[in-house]
Enzyme design. Structure first.
Site, mmCIF file in Angstrom:
data_model
loop_
_atom_site.group_PDB
_atom_site.id
_atom_site.type_symbol
_atom_site.label_atom_id
_atom_site.label_comp_id
_atom_site.label_asym_id
_atom_site.label_seq_id
_atom_site.Cartn_x
_atom_site.Cartn_y
_atom_site.Cartn_z
ATOM 1 N N GLY A 59 11.742 10.727 -29.264
ATOM 2 C CA GLY A 59 11.723 11.431 -27.946
ATOM 3 C C GLY A 59 13.070 12.078 -27.489
ATOM 4 O O GLY A 59 12.973 12.910 -26.455
ATOM 5 N N ARG A 116 10.637 4.159 -39.921
ATOM 6 C CA ARG A 116 10.518 2.806 -39.548
ATOM 7 C C ARG A 116 9.284 1.962 -39.880
ATOM 8 O O ARG A 116 8.184 2.919 -40.318
ATOM 9 C CB ARG A 116 10.497 3.138 -37.833
ATOM 10 C CG ARG A 116 11.790 3.908 -37.593
ATOM 11 C CD ARG A 116 11.418 4.749 -36.252
ATOM 12 N NE ARG A 116 12.435 5.923 -36.108
ATOM 13 C CZ ARG A 116 13.506 5.608 -35.044
ATOM 14 N NH1 ARG A 116 13.643 4.466 -34.426
ATOM 15 N NH2 ARG A 116 14.764 6.213 -35.235
ATOM 16 N N ASP A 125 19.050 2.274 -34.440
ATOM 17 C CA ASP A 125 18.809 2.213 -32.914
ATOM 18 C C ASP A 125 19.111 1.213 -32.079
ATOM 19 O O ASP A 125 18.567 0.201 -31.685
ATOM 20 C CB ASP A 125 17.223 2.281 -32.893
ATOM 21 C CG ASP A 125 16.554 3.676 -32.798
ATOM 22 O OD1 ASP A 125 17.214 4.719 -33.323
ATOM 23 O OD2 ASP A 125 15.364 3.682 -32.503
ATOM 24 N N GLY A 161 14.911 13.504 -22.773
ATOM 25 C CA GLY A 161 15.413 13.831 -24.014
ATOM 26 C C GLY A 161 16.965 13.811 -24.298
ATOM 27 O O GLY A 161 17.347 14.480 -25.293
ATOM 28 N N ASP A 184 9.515 -0.271 -34.082
ATOM 29 C CA ASP A 184 9.873 1.163 -33.978
ATOM 30 C C ASP A 184 11.426 1.035 -34.252
ATOM 31 O O ASP A 184 11.947 2.104 -34.549
ATOM 32 C CB ASP A 184 9.528 2.059 -32.997
ATOM 33 C CG ASP A 184 9.790 1.195 -31.443
ATOM 34 O OD1 ASP A 184 9.838 0.074 -31.345
ATOM 35 O OD2 ASP A 184 10.762 1.864 -30.659
ATOM 36 N N GLY A 215 8.130 8.208 -30.885
ATOM 37 C CA GLY A 215 8.543 9.118 -31.717
ATOM 38 C C GLY A 215 9.701 9.271 -31.328
ATOM 39 O O GLY A 215 10.319 8.670 -30.473
HETATM 40 P P1 AMP Z 1 14.554 2.825 -27.878
HETATM 41 O O1 AMP Z 1 14.171 1.570 -27.423
HETATM 42 O O2 AMP Z 1 15.775 3.421 -27.531
HETATM 43 O O3 AMP Z 1 14.658 2.897 -29.307
HETATM 44 O O4 AMP Z 1 13.559 4.210 -27.438
HETATM 45 C C1 AMP Z 1 12.149 3.784 -27.608
HETATM 46 C C2 AMP Z 1 11.506 5.135 -27.524
HETATM 47 O O5 AMP Z 1 11.705 5.724 -26.085
HETATM 48 C C3 AMP Z 1 11.695 6.115 -28.512
HETATM 49 O O6 AMP Z 1 10.631 6.686 -28.878
HETATM 50 C C4 AMP Z 1 12.652 7.051 -27.878
HETATM 51 O O7 AMP Z 1 12.836 8.343 -28.648
HETATM 52 C C5 AMP Z 1 12.306 7.199 -26.615
HETATM 53 N N1 AMP Z 1 13.293 7.494 -25.483
HETATM 54 C C6 AMP Z 1 14.351 6.626 -25.110
HETATM 55 N N2 AMP Z 1 15.109 7.187 -24.183
HETATM 56 C C7 AMP Z 1 14.574 8.423 -24.089
HETATM 57 C C8 AMP Z 1 14.841 9.619 -23.431
HETATM 58 N N3 AMP Z 1 15.964 9.392 -22.494
HETATM 59 N N4 AMP Z 1 13.925 10.826 -23.366
HETATM 60 C C9 AMP Z 1 13.347 10.951 -24.244
HETATM 61 N N5 AMP Z 1 12.756 9.674 -24.870
HETATM 62 C C10 AMP Z 1 13.485 8.707 -24.942
HETATM 63 MG MG MG Z 2 14.262 3.284 -30.914
#
Ligand code: AMP
Ligand code: MG
Length: 481
Positions: free
Chosen positions: A84, A175, A253, A118, A243, A82
């Site tokens: 994050g 997504r 992303d 976050g 995702d 989700g």
């Molecule tokens: P990504 O590979 O960047 O698309 O991230 C995969 C998942 O990890 C997504 O659900 C993001 O929201 C979450 N995410 C990535 N980095 C962070 C972070 N620093 N804090 C919280 N959630 C994160």
């Molecule tokens: Mg992502």
């Protein structure tokens, strides 16, 4: 701004309302005034861009929310994911009356943050900001951003880095993984959710005899076109998890993405992808795999009066259009880059011969096409160790172009071959200066990449036009952003 707040009309299990948590010492990074204009921002909105792009100002018309979704990451089921570290803070109408999401990235933790903080760091925000802008200007469907802010708050990664926020824009944040989450955790909302996706993003499908099949075909088509365009400009997304692909086929992303420099089909910019799942040359087949995973989520939507087996077959048949759509766009685009006529039976072979030379001689993808366009054959040949291979190619190339409308082919080439792409070392230099509060290089790259198909002698620097020498270590890019 003109609001069209619609995501919150979905069942409430699909999101969590949450306010952004501003960073300490927020300060201006860069603002995309042209995009703000396109999004019908008022003068007052524009004057407040730093507050908006740092989570200090939210809108009464939209209660910010984090979306829930799931996904397959590196081929494995990853369960619930989700937003994050990002929040949908508004949905507004642009000048074409299209609804655009404003998504604030780095806005603080949410129930979907898992182990993350976050936050986003300035380095990754600048990389995403410039890449979204570059892809849009190259004519590749992609998210973009209205602006980003930096801050005095340190965020821990491998080292302490400045925290930042970016206001991302996209025509869609839904997504493939949204469908995966619903099927796994809340299948009772699938019908309504799918209906809304069609209404919002593919309203023309509502008229079809089978709207869901028509919708599936459109998603497949748009994804195939997007990936064909990635291949043509030499873009490697880096993390094509389910995702990270949306249902409108616009790039979303960016993580450890990269633009190809020396032509290496098995190139990967993501140093966390040890198995090479997401190399440049794998992207078309990974797109197919992701669409297959997505289509599985539509099986339970079989209409009452439809044979279940037939429904499955019809769904999988939708995917049969993927490869021909991809190839049509890729081949046509490659011929255009080459200045070869698409109808000639040898054009594609000849283009492949050129790519083989780029690969074996480790030549720069972007600049080699520009040399071809400028008929700078001598310079190309001089860069080749195997000159005979180049001469053989050139003989075939010139014989195909003989008796063709050269002016027309050359004009098409100029629309297909960018002078500028965002090389890792260009982004890196802009990041290092920005970390010292100097955003001039971000601004220079932003301008340079605004019109990549035109030469900007006043703006360009020699480093923009070539890869680093092969003995200089590459900039390491990983998922830690
Ligand atoms: P990504 O590979 O960047 O698309 O991230 C995969 C998942 O990890 C997504 O659900 C993001 O929201 C979450 N995410 C990535 N980095 C962070 C972070 N620093 N804090 C919280 N959630 C994160
Ligand atoms: Mg992502």
């Amino acid at each position: 701004m003109y609001f069209n707040s619609r995501y919150q009309t979905l069942p409430s299990c699909l999101y969590h309302h949450q306010l952004p948590l501003p960073l300490k010492g927020a300060k201006a990074g860069h603002f995309n005034a042209v995009l703000a204009e396109q999004l019908q921002w008022s003068d007052e909105d524009k004057a407040q861009w730093v507050e908006i792009c740092s989570g200090q100002k939210v809108f009464a018309e939209f209660e910010p929310l984090a979306m829930v979704y799931a996904g397959h990451q590196f081929g494995q089921w990853a369960g619930q994911l989700g937003d994050g570290r990002g929040l949908l803070i508004a949905q507004i109408l642009d000048k074409n009356n299209q609804t655009i999401d404003l998504h604030l990235k780095g806005a603080g933790s949410t129930p979907y943050s898992r182990m993350g903080d976050g936050r986003a760091v300035l380095r990754s925000v600048i990389r995403e900001y410039l890449a979204g802008h570059a892809l849009n200007a190259l004519g590749v469907a992609s998210s973009n951003a209205v602006g980003f802010t930096s801050s005095t708050q340190g965020i821990q990664r491998e080292k302490l880095e400045p925290g930042a926020m970016m206001l991302r824009t996209s025509d869609c944040h839904i997504r493939f993984g949204h469908f995966e989450w619903i099927n796994q955790y809340q299948p009772d909302v699938l019908v309504e959710f799918t209906q809304k996706c069609i209404e919002w993003h593919y309203p023309e499908c509502l008229q079809a005899k089978q709207p869901i099949l028509a919708f599936a075909k459109k998603v497949i088509q748009r994804t195939a076109v997007m990936i064909a365009k990635w291949q043509l400009v030499g873009f490697a997304h880096g993390v094509m998890n389910t995702d990270n692909l949306n249902i409108t086929g616009s790039t979303l992303d960016f993580g450890p993405y990269g633009f190809m420099e020396r032509f290496r089909p098995n190139w990967i910019n993501n140093h966390s992808d040890y198995q090479g799942r997401y190399t440049y040359q794998q992207q078309p087949s990974i797109g197919h795999w992701n669409l297959w995973m997505w289509l599985n989520n539509l099986i339970s939507l079989c209409p009452i009066d439809y044979d279940k087996e037939q429904w499955k077959q019809d769904l999988s048949q939708c995917l049969e259009h993927y490869e021909p759509t991809f190839l049509e766009h890729y081949e046509h685009g490659l011929n255009q880059k080459m200045g070869l006529p698409s109808f000639h039976k040898d054009s594609f072979d000849c283009a492949m011969a050129f790519l083989r030379i780029l690969q074996s001689e480790q030549l720069d993808y972007t600049q080699s096409f520009i040399r071809l366009q400028n008929k700078d054959y001598e310079a190309l040949k001089d860069d080749c160790l195997d000159r005979r291979q180049f001469e053989a190619f050139l003989a075939q190339y010139e014989s195909i172009r003989e008796h063709q409308d050269i002016e027309e082919l050359d004009a098409a080439m100029q629309l297909a071959n960018p002078h500028y792409i965002l090389r890792n070392h260009m982004a890196q230099k802009a990041i290092e200066l920005a970390e010292r509060d100097d955003f001039s290089e971000v601004d220079r790259l932003f301008k340079l990449l605004s019109q990549p198909y035109q030469k900007h002698s006043d703006l360009e620097q020699p480093e923009d036009l070539a890869p680093l020498p092969s003995d200089v270590p590459e900039v390491m890019v990983s998922c830690s952003s």
